[in-house]
Write a protein that holds these residues in place. Structure first.
Motif, short mmCIF file in Angstrom:
data_model
loop_
_atom_site.label_atom_id
_atom_site.label_comp_id
_atom_site.label_asym_id
_atom_site.label_seq_id
_atom_site.Cartn_x
_atom_site.Cartn_y
_atom_site.Cartn_z
N TYR A 126 12.11 7.26 5.19
CA TYR A 126 11.77 7.76 6.51
C TYR A 126 10.46 8.53 6.44
O TYR A 126 10.12 9.09 5.39
CB TYR A 126 12.89 8.65 7.06
CG TYR A 126 14.08 7.85 7.52
CD1 TYR A 126 14.10 7.32 8.81
CD2 TYR A 126 15.13 7.57 6.67
CE1 TYR A 126 15.17 6.54 9.24
CE2 TYR A 126 16.21 6.79 7.09
CZ TYR A 126 16.21 6.28 8.38
OH TYR A 126 17.26 5.51 8.81
N LEU A 185 4.03 8.46 13.45
CA LEU A 185 5.07 7.50 13.08
C LEU A 185 6.34 7.93 13.78
O LEU A 185 6.55 9.11 14.03
CB LEU A 185 5.28 7.49 11.56
CG LEU A 185 4.08 7.06 10.72
CD1 LEU A 185 4.41 7.17 9.23
CD2 LEU A 185 3.67 5.64 11.06
N TRP A 186 7.21 6.94 14.11
CA TRP A 186 8.47 7.29 14.76
C TRP A 186 9.45 7.80 13.71
O TRP A 186 9.83 7.05 12.80
CB TRP A 186 9.02 6.08 15.50
CG TRP A 186 8.08 5.64 16.58
CD1 TRP A 186 7.71 6.34 17.69
CD2 TRP A 186 7.34 4.41 16.63
NE1 TRP A 186 6.81 5.63 18.44
CE2 TRP A 186 6.56 4.44 17.82
CE3 TRP A 186 7.27 3.29 15.82
CZ2 TRP A 186 5.73 3.41 18.19
CZ3 TRP A 186 6.44 2.26 16.19
CH2 TRP A 186 5.68 2.31 17.37
N PRO A 187 9.86 9.05 13.83
CA PRO A 187 10.61 9.69 12.74
C PRO A 187 12.02 9.14 12.57
O PRO A 187 12.61 9.29 11.51
CB PRO A 187 10.66 11.16 13.17
CG PRO A 187 10.47 11.14 14.63
CD PRO A 187 9.60 9.96 14.95
N HIS A 188 12.55 8.48 13.61
CA HIS A 188 13.92 7.98 13.51
C HIS A 188 13.97 6.57 12.96
O HIS A 188 15.04 5.96 12.94
CB HIS A 188 14.61 8.05 14.87
CG HIS A 188 13.83 7.39 15.98
ND1 HIS A 188 12.67 7.93 16.47
CD2 HIS A 188 14.03 6.25 16.65
CE1 HIS A 188 12.20 7.15 17.42
NE2 HIS A 188 13.00 6.11 17.55
N ARG A 189 12.83 6.04 12.53
CA ARG A 189 12.81 4.69 11.97
C ARG A 189 12.18 4.72 10.58
O ARG A 189 11.29 5.51 10.31
CB ARG A 189 12.02 3.74 12.86
CG ARG A 189 12.60 3.62 14.24
CD ARG A 189 12.05 2.48 15.03
NE ARG A 189 12.45 2.62 16.42
CZ ARG A 189 13.67 2.37 16.86
NH1 ARG A 189 14.58 1.91 16.04
NH2 ARG A 189 13.98 2.55 18.12
N ALA A 246 9.54 11.38 7.29
CA ALA A 246 9.62 12.76 6.82
C ALA A 246 9.63 12.86 5.30
O ALA A 246 9.37 13.92 4.74
CB ALA A 246 10.88 13.44 7.39
#
Lengths: 233, 249
Positions: free
Chosen positions: B144, B99-103, B146
């Motif tokens: 997010y 998964l894209w961590p900044h989204r 994380a």
């Protein structure tokens, strides 16, 4: 004019200092933009599959990282390189850009390499094209790692820009020199100049903290870490 | 649906895939099993060109998805247009979720349809929330990655794959990076998906899952297919029994 009242020099020369500071800001801002673009190009060459490009990029970094900025300034201002006569501002801009691009390229290269390969594959797997992949994944993830050394380098550029005063660019340093040459009040002049430099570098530091906060909130901290930090506060 | 003939791939002098043929029918659930280094993941990744094979042919929906070898005897990458088409048709779920961590979770689901397929956000968003609801994660839409457990992240990744309305989904060891207690929540979702008629190709070490959910099991060893067929049949194969005896369950 002899020895003046405390504060008189600062007051009288303030508009001139301000003008100098704006010149410093203008040349540094322009140099940061040029050096970032150039640094990005050199970084991608360095990461390229083409051996010739890699060698060219390495040679560029070796050359411009290894030469003093002052030497580049003299070269571009006094020698009419490639038959071009450059005015002081342009010569300063070219020298600073070429010099800083060598540092930026290394920072950007590290940033690009830090991007998680799996996240890039995920972008591939939903059918993003290379441009979309760069804008949506590479750039936002790379910026997180790049921000501290990048801003650090910008601060160094701002301070080192004082050297352009030797090729007569009317920057903050040169205006300061002019002021104490005619007033002999070195202490007060340097005090004002120092305050102005500190103000400008402080703004960059605030920018760094803001960017780190914005990207770090999403990326760097996990829930548990954030909670433990929160509970300490 | 997917047809592969004579696929070979090597890294340096090490042959990873040796002349592999494989046919996947629409709606079929195929489990690829076998020891590490058998070439399972490489085979899977060749299907959507994350890995470029050395030679062979792959057809998806009757369309050939890469060019014949060029003069230097190598297969070039597809031109971007056909590559994008292929990847919009066939989704992928990764071992490490990716998964894209900044989204946020919701943004992760919207990236594919909105950015790649140019669907309008207002039409994609309700679909995304629907998908999240179906895996029990609708309240995590604004979190997010994380902030999620591994199992939750993988469920989101499955939703992300589904958002592309794919013809098939490739799963590359989807539960191998998960803590044991989180494996079942992901396998449950995959079972539901299989029952709904989705075409799935799954590289896995979960023997029980392969036996119970797959229509067909493919057993690979040393870059080739050793046995394939219905689970009950393939699990009787002597080579597979040797392999299975090394597994703890």
């Amino acid at each position: 004019m002899g020895i003046s009242e405390p504060g008189a020099v600062a007051a009288e020369y303030f508009p001139i200092f301000l003008n100098g500071a704006l010149t410093t800001l203008a040349i540094v801002a322009a140099a940061i933009v040029c050096a970032t673009v150039l640094g990005y190009l050199v970084a991608t060459m360095r990461l390229s599959r083409n051996r010739g490009l890699r060698i060219f990029a390495a040679a560029y970094v070796w050359l411009f990282r290894g030469l003093p900025l002052m030497l580049l300034l003299f070269f571009f201002y006094y020698t009419q390189p490639f038959g071009l006569t450059l005015d002081a501002f342009t010569a300063g801009l070219v020298a600073m850009s070429l010099n800083s691009a060598s540092f930026f390229s290394e920072i950007i290269r590290a940033g690009l390499k830090s991007v998680n390969a799996g996240h890039l594959e995920a972008a591939d797997s939903v059918g993003m094209n290379p441009v979309q992949k760069f804008l949506r994944v590479t750039a936002p993830e790379g910026i997180r790692l790049m921000t501290p050394p990048y801003i650090n380098n910008c601060i160094i550029m701002l301070k080192e820009s004082a050297q352009i005063s030797v090729i007569t660019v009317p920057d903050l340093m040169l205006q300061g020199q002019k002021a104490y040459n005619s007033t002999y009040n070195v202490m007060e002049t340097l005090g004002v100049v120092a305050a102005m430099y500190l103000l400008m570098t402080s703004l960059l530091m605030v920018l760094q903290i803001a960017i780190e906060k914005k990207t770090g909130r999403k990326l760097g901290t996990t829930k548990s870490l954030r909670e433990s930090v929160g509970s300490m506060a | 649906m997917i047809s592969i003939t004579g696929l070979t791939k090597s890294y340096g002098s090490k042959a990873v895939l040796k002349d592999v043929d494989l046919r996947i029918l629409p709606g079929e659930v195929v489990a690829i099993i076998g020891p590490s280094g058998a070439g399972k993941s490489t085979l899977l990744r060749c299907i959507n060109m994350l890995e470029v094979p050395d030679s062979g042919q792959i057809h998806v929906d009757g369309r050939q998805v890469f060019y014949k070898p060029n003069v230097r005897g190598k297969l070039g990458l597809l031109d971007q247009f056909r590559l994008t088409w292929l990847r919009q048709e066939i989704s992928m779920v990764f071992q490490q979720f990716n998964l894209w961590p900044h989204r946020t979770v919701l943004e992760n689901l919207l990236e594919g349809p909105v950015i790649s397929k140019r669907e309008k956000r207002p039409s994609a968003k309700p679909r995304a929330l629907d998908k999240l609801r179906s895996v029990g994660l609708e309240e995590k839409a604004d979190a997010y990655p994380a902030d999620l457990s591994g199992g939750q992240q993988q469920r989101v990744a499955i939703c992300r794959a589904l958002m592309m309305d794919p013809k098939a989904i490739l799963f590359d060891e989807p539960t191998s990076a998960l803590d044991p207690e989180l494996v079942n929540e992901v396998l449950d979702i995959m079972t539901k998906l299989a029952r709904s008629g989705m075409t799935m190709v799954i590289v896995t070490h979960e023997m029980k899952f392969a036996r119970e959910v797959a229509d067909r099991v493919i057993f690979m060893e040393h870059g080739g297919i050793v046995a394939e067929g219905p689970p009950a049949e393939v699990f009787q194969h002597p080579r597979l029994r040797v392999y299975a005896s090394h597994l703890s369950h």
